[in-house]
Write an enzyme that holds these catalytic residues in place. Sequence first.
Site, PDB file in Angstrom:
ATOM      1  N   ASP A 134       0.980  -0.923   0.292  1.00 47.35           N
ATOM      2  CA  ASP A 134       0.404   0.147   0.311  1.00 47.35           C
ATOM      3  C   ASP A 134       0.742   0.920   0.692  1.00 47.35           C
ATOM      4  OD1 ASP A 134      -2.980   0.648   0.508  1.00 47.35           O
ATOM      5  OD2 ASP A 134      -1.622   1.650   2.360  1.00 47.35           O
ATOM      6  N   GLU A 160       0.471  -0.479  -5.203  1.00 40.07           N
ATOM      7  CA  GLU A 160       0.027   0.771  -5.604  1.00 40.07           C
ATOM      8  C   GLU A 160       0.654   1.844  -5.998  1.00 40.07           C
ATOM      9  OE1 GLU A 160      -3.550   3.402  -3.848  1.00 40.07           O
ATOM     10  OE2 GLU A 160      -1.420   2.375  -2.598  1.00 40.07           O
TER      11      GLU A 160
END
Length: 726
Positions: free
Chosen positions: A406, A459
């Site tokens: 993330d 990401e």
Amino acid sequence: MQNTVTPTDVLECVISGDFHDPFSVLGMHRESGRLFVRTLLPGAVSVSVVDAHSGKELVRMERFADTALFDAEIPGRKEPFPYRLKIDWGTHRQELEDAYRFPCVLGDIDVWLLSEGTHHRPYERLGAHPAVMEGVAGVSFAVWAPNARRVSVVGDFNGWDGRRHMMRYRYECGVWEMFIPHVMPGDLYKYEIKDIAGEIRLKADPYAFRAQLRPDTASVVHGLPPAVPSDERRKAANAPDAPVSIYEVHLGSWRLPGDGRRWLTYRELAEQLIPYVKSLAFTHIELMPVNEYPYDDSWGYQSTGIYAPTARFGTPDDFRYFVEAAHDSGIGVILDWVPAHFPADEHGLVRFDGTALYEHADPKEGVHQDWGSIIYNYGRTEVSNYLVGNAFYWIERYGVDGLRVDAVASMLYRDYSRAPGQWVPNKYGGRENLEAIAFLRKLNETVIAERPEAVTMAEESTSFPGVTHPVRDGGLGFHYKWNLGWMHDTLSYLREDPLFRKYHHDKMRFGMMYAYSENFILPLSHDEVVHCKGSLIGKMPGDEWQRFANLRAYFGFMWGYPGKKLLFMGGEFAQYREWDSNGSLDWYLLQYPLHAGMQRLVRDLNTVYRDFSPLHRLDYDPQGFEWIIHDDTDSSVFCFMRRDGEKQSVIVISNFTPVPRYGYRIGVAEPGWYREIINTDAAIYGGSGVHNHELLAQPVSSNGMPWSLEVTAPPLATCMLVRKDS
């Protein structure tokens, strides 16, 4: 008191819990040719020393100056021997092993590797581990806190009194350690840390394998899960030439049982969620973070226990059962993993030993201004090792197939979301976070070398070069990257009224300009259906029929386009409402034909995607894609061919207007009969039923190809064609 060797001021420091080396005073010691036992037992009325082999009581210990410190010289003995303590607590009596009679927990190799930050499995030594030492069952504890004055293990087993089990300091690596007999799996514990300023901090274990359910914050003793063997089948299923279609899930809000007052457990989810994912023909399931976290609305992205599966849904053994159930059903498991930051909750990592240990001291480097969270100091070898070890832990000990990392962009740039003057340049004066880059490369190299069946996914929302390129070539070494640019461009196009889409044609074709710069995943994630962004179906223009037709056409285009696929839960049946993490998906919608039709379409798209190799085999090779029509702006039609590098091909035609295009000529490379394998306008999906019968290629050149078809492009729909012999 019989002892006359140890200075009184040292004993007073031990009694007050302010001595850095308790093992030099407590336990059994030879002093001036005599053998002594010394123990600190607050609340004890009397204490005796018992020979552990014979069970014989040897001597009653004397109390030092009306304190909790007891001392005795062992008569007739000169060499250390195993012993126990017989304790009268006033209300009951107890015979215990003395924790201070046991040797070091860490071996020399462990100390060396931990000190240089190269221990691939730090979780095997740090944290709490049930163990047997010298024939005695207990738990070995170890925690990194190099700047503490004193660290103690506290828990129910010692009345949460920090004087009972003060730990041994291993100055070579900054780790405090201790074996405590009689502690058992399931016992609660924390570390009581006296910092450099003399303040007491009560901290959860950074390496705890299990944690209490919020609002409680203690760590729970739990054995290290056994290693999961590598599996070549999982490696093949994660490969760049494999069909990878991911169903993203928030476990707490996928479905709530009964009256909705509790969550489904990991085992219940294994029984309900896994069959559902399999029925829709997804290949993988991606779980939003399942590590322990204190605040429900953070969805797990601000964790205080990255080694512990959250207690919201059960135990670590229950989570392992969930992963095994997924694998038994042929479904890979991907975890969202968050090395970008951690919350400032006092029981967590923040100023762990009274100093900026896991984080940067300067808030310009150490605080995320957007989120109010704390940034890891990747330049510290121990911190990097903590995080890399954690990634490896989920793969090796739970058998997860991949980690979606993330907020990578926030890690790569020192000026991420910061105003001028609010960030610290790197040593060359630039904005790149060199330490974070080195950490990510180390992470990916470790996964590739140690568990090559697993994958990592970034990401990353910028155009940072080489995210999925090998480290040896200067890249970051990820296997895949989310294509957030493609997602934003195409959703922006779909929001337009079909009448005006011809003015935004480039938004659908621009992605091919960079499609092969990285190994991309096409994500329609939770980020697009929360925080007032509305649902996917809510972004579509027109009346109800048109909204559903638009979304079906979009899904068809996406499943035909190069790149792996990801869809957030609820999107598969076009939930109207924006996602609510505190509720449940609106499953009642499936009683309505348009919603049930959308779900059936997603299942069929996944099936076609898996069954037809051109749709996945050359996702990252330009030879696998060719535009047939990309410039028909007036009709808002796109047509392209997917190839598998052998003899198979699939033709994808998308019409993003509500006007059916009859007799629409497209070029094809080969003669023969062609058939539809999917048509998002089919009546079974809720469409108008406009479709193509079997088509015979004509010897009429078109779009630079020697043969062509006259097709029907259904309204607001995507269809896929293959040669009949395919």
